[in-house]
Enzyme design. Structure first.
Site, PDB file in Angstrom:
ATOM      1  N   PHE A  40       1.987  -1.878  12.127  1.00 46.33           N
ATOM      2  CA  PHE A  40       1.717  -1.713  10.699  1.00 46.33           C
ATOM      3  C   PHE A  40       2.245  -0.359  10.263  1.00 46.33           C
ATOM      4  O   PHE A  40       1.869   0.669  10.809  1.00 46.33           O
ATOM      5  CB  PHE A  40       0.216  -1.823  10.404  1.00 46.33           C
ATOM      6  CG  PHE A  40      -0.056  -1.837   8.928  1.00 46.33           C
ATOM      7  CD1 PHE A  40       0.108  -2.996   8.189  1.00 46.33           C
ATOM      8  CD2 PHE A  40      -0.425  -0.675   8.260  1.00 46.33           C
ATOM      9  CE1 PHE A  40      -0.097  -3.001   6.811  1.00 46.33           C
ATOM     10  CE2 PHE A  40      -0.635  -0.673   6.889  1.00 46.33           C
ATOM     11  CZ  PHE A  40      -0.474  -1.844   6.165  1.00 46.33           C
ATOM     12  N   GLU A  66      13.077  -5.681  -1.643  1.00 44.66           N
ATOM     13  CA  GLU A  66      11.765  -5.785  -0.984  1.00 44.66           C
ATOM     14  C   GLU A  66      11.527  -4.592  -0.071  1.00 44.66           C
ATOM     15  O   GLU A  66      12.473  -4.018   0.468  1.00 44.66           O
ATOM     16  CB  GLU A  66      11.719  -7.060  -0.131  1.00 44.66           C
ATOM     17  CG  GLU A  66      10.817  -8.158  -0.664  1.00 44.66           C
ATOM     18  CD  GLU A  66       9.325  -7.860  -0.558  1.00 44.66           C
ATOM     19  OE1 GLU A  66       8.917  -6.684  -0.619  1.00 44.66           O
ATOM     20  OE2 GLU A  66       8.564  -8.818  -0.413  1.00 44.66           O
ATOM     21  N   ASP A  67      10.270  -4.241   0.124  1.00 43.16           N
ATOM     22  CA  ASP A  67       9.970  -3.159   1.051  1.00 43.16           C
ATOM     23  C   ASP A  67      10.081  -3.625   2.506  1.00 43.16           C
ATOM     24  O   ASP A  67      10.761  -3.008   3.312  1.00 43.16           O
ATOM     25  CB  ASP A  67       8.583  -2.549   0.777  1.00 43.16           C
ATOM     26  CG  ASP A  67       7.453  -3.575   0.765  1.00 43.16           C
ATOM     27  OD1 ASP A  67       7.713  -4.793   0.897  1.00 43.16           O
ATOM     28  OD2 ASP A  67       6.284  -3.166   0.615  1.00 43.16           O
ATOM     29  N   ASP A 101       8.019  -9.485   6.771  1.00 37.67           N
ATOM     30  CA  ASP A 101       7.162  -9.638   7.941  1.00 37.67           C
ATOM     31  C   ASP A 101       7.232 -11.114   8.384  1.00 37.67           C
ATOM     32  O   ASP A 101       8.160 -11.511   9.070  1.00 37.67           O
ATOM     33  CB  ASP A 101       5.769  -9.175   7.501  1.00 37.67           C
ATOM     34  CG  ASP A 101       4.746  -9.115   8.616  1.00 37.67           C
ATOM     35  OD1 ASP A 101       4.381  -8.003   9.022  1.00 37.67           O
ATOM     36  OD2 ASP A 101       4.284 -10.175   9.057  1.00 37.67           O
ATOM     37  N   ARG A 104       1.297   5.899  -0.140  1.00 37.33           N
ATOM     38  CA  ARG A 104       2.592   5.438  -0.661  1.00 37.33           C
ATOM     39  C   ARG A 104       3.514   6.624  -0.951  1.00 37.33           C
ATOM     40  O   ARG A 104       4.728   6.474  -1.004  1.00 37.33           O
ATOM     41  CB  ARG A 104       2.392   4.656  -1.969  1.00 37.33           C
ATOM     42  CG  ARG A 104       1.678   3.327  -1.813  1.00 37.33           C
ATOM     43  CD  ARG A 104       1.785   2.527  -3.104  1.00 37.33           C
ATOM     44  NE  ARG A 104       0.842   1.424  -3.178  1.00 37.33           N
ATOM     45  CZ  ARG A 104       1.072   0.200  -2.717  1.00 37.33           C
ATOM     46  NH1 ARG A 104       2.202  -0.068  -2.102  1.00 37.33           N
ATOM     47  NH2 ARG A 104       0.165  -0.759  -2.833  1.00 37.33           N
TER      48      ARG A 104
HETATM   49  P1  XMP Z   1       5.390 -11.439   4.592  1.00 29.82           P
HETATM   50  O1  XMP Z   1       4.510 -11.698   5.776  1.00 29.82           O
HETATM   51  O2  XMP Z   1       5.133 -12.394   3.472  1.00 29.82           O
HETATM   52  O3  XMP Z   1       4.912 -10.026   4.127  1.00 29.82           O
HETATM   53  O4  XMP Z   1       6.855 -11.347   4.983  1.00 29.82           O
HETATM   54  C1  XMP Z   1       5.585  -9.307   3.219  1.00 29.82           C
HETATM   55  C2  XMP Z   1       4.659  -8.326   2.560  1.00 29.82           C
HETATM   56  O5  XMP Z   1       3.554  -7.960   3.398  1.00 29.82           O
HETATM   57  C3  XMP Z   1       3.300  -6.580   3.310  1.00 29.82           C
HETATM   58  N1  XMP Z   1       3.452  -5.969   4.639  1.00 29.82           N
HETATM   59  C4  XMP Z   1       3.201  -4.702   4.935  1.00 29.82           C
HETATM   60  N2  XMP Z   1       2.777  -3.685   4.150  1.00 29.82           N
HETATM   61  N3  XMP Z   1       2.847  -2.245   6.023  1.00 29.82           N
HETATM   62  C5  XMP Z   1       2.618  -2.461   4.705  1.00 29.82           C
HETATM   63  O6  XMP Z   1       2.247  -1.513   4.016  1.00 29.82           O
HETATM   64  C6  XMP Z   1       3.277  -3.219   6.878  1.00 29.82           C
HETATM   65  O7  XMP Z   1       3.486  -2.965   8.071  1.00 29.82           O
HETATM   66  C7  XMP Z   1       3.454  -4.511   6.284  1.00 29.82           C
HETATM   67  N4  XMP Z   1       3.869  -5.698   6.808  1.00 29.82           N
HETATM   68  C8  XMP Z   1       3.843  -6.551   5.769  1.00 29.82           C
HETATM   69  C9  XMP Z   1       4.284  -6.056   2.320  1.00 29.82           C
HETATM   70  O8  XMP Z   1       3.671  -5.995   1.046  1.00 29.82           O
HETATM   71  C10 XMP Z   1       5.396  -7.063   2.274  1.00 29.82           C
HETATM   72  O9  XMP Z   1       6.059  -7.134   1.034  1.00 29.82           O
HETATM   73 MG    MG Z   2       5.986  -5.947  -0.587  1.00 34.20          MG
END
Ligand code: XMP
Ligand code: MG
Length: 173
Positions: free
Chosen positions: A152, A99-100, A103, A165
């Site tokens: 963010f 995962e990237d 959050d 990206r």
């Molecule tokens: P959750 O809240 O489900 O979120 O843990 C996971 C996904 O939300 C996106 N995400 C971000 N994408 N900058 C981004 O470009 C951020 O700061 C950010 N925070 C959450 C991301 O796709 C991640 O997989």
């Molecule tokens: Mg993601």
């Protein structure tokens, strides 16, 4: 654990490379004698995945899935939708989700349940970034790149309204 300075997140290309080398070495050690199966969560994790697999000196296989993202908004809707499923079965495999960023944890929690139901031999998580202060659901992260504050961020696969990206570093401004 490396934590960037307060107020602003800035993680350089060199810092990312160094962390990924360490994550790759840890995975190699943990999966020695096995053949892990890495699952990239598109789109955000595509660059992390590309660098991580090359840092793992083991035979491995990989696959991709995609879940609904925030679209162009910066906040999660709390709902996750599978947009593209895996091509390969994972039953009996040593699976690592790549995962990237974690959050709220909602996306990863959804993915863990989805893949667990397919009965892999094991299921772990590698995440480049984590914002622990934002967590709503507790999720395990076995291999973590960086813990960051609630800002963010974009670059290195992560987008800002679909752009940026391709930046080789991660930034919040
Ligand atoms: P959750 O809240 O489900 O979120 O843990 C996971 C996904 O939300 C996106 N995400 C971000 N994408 N900058 C981004 O470009 C951020 O700061 C950010 N925070 C959450 C991301 O796709 C991640 O997989
Ligand atoms: Mg993601």
């Amino acid at each position: 654990m490396f934590q960037p300075g307060k107020g602003r997140v800035q993680i350089s290309e060199a810092q990312i490379a160094e962390r990924i080398r360490a994550l790759g070495a840890a995975i190699r050690q943990d999966y020695a004698g096995q053949e892990p199966h890495l699952v990239c969560v598109l789109n955000g994790a595509f660059i992390f995945m590309a660098d991580l697999v090359r840092a793992i000196d083991l035979p491995l296989t990989l696959d991709f899935l995609a879940v609904s993202s925030y679209g162009n908004a910066e906040k999660s809707s709390g709902e996750v939708e599978l947009i593209k499923d895996l091509r390969l079965p994972i039953a009996g495999r040593q699976v690592i989700i790549v995962e990237d960023i974690v959050d709220t944890g909602i996306t990863l929690n959804y993915l863990l349940r989805l893949l667990e139901a397919r009965q892999p031999a094991s299921l772990r998580v590698a995440a480049l970034l984590s914002k622990p202060s934002r967590r709503q659901v507790e999720v395990p992260i076995h291999y973590l790149g960086f813990e960051i504050e609630d800002a963010f961020v974009y670059g290195y696969g992560l987008d800002r309204a679909q752009r940026d990206r391709n930046l080789p570093f991660i930034t919040s401004q």
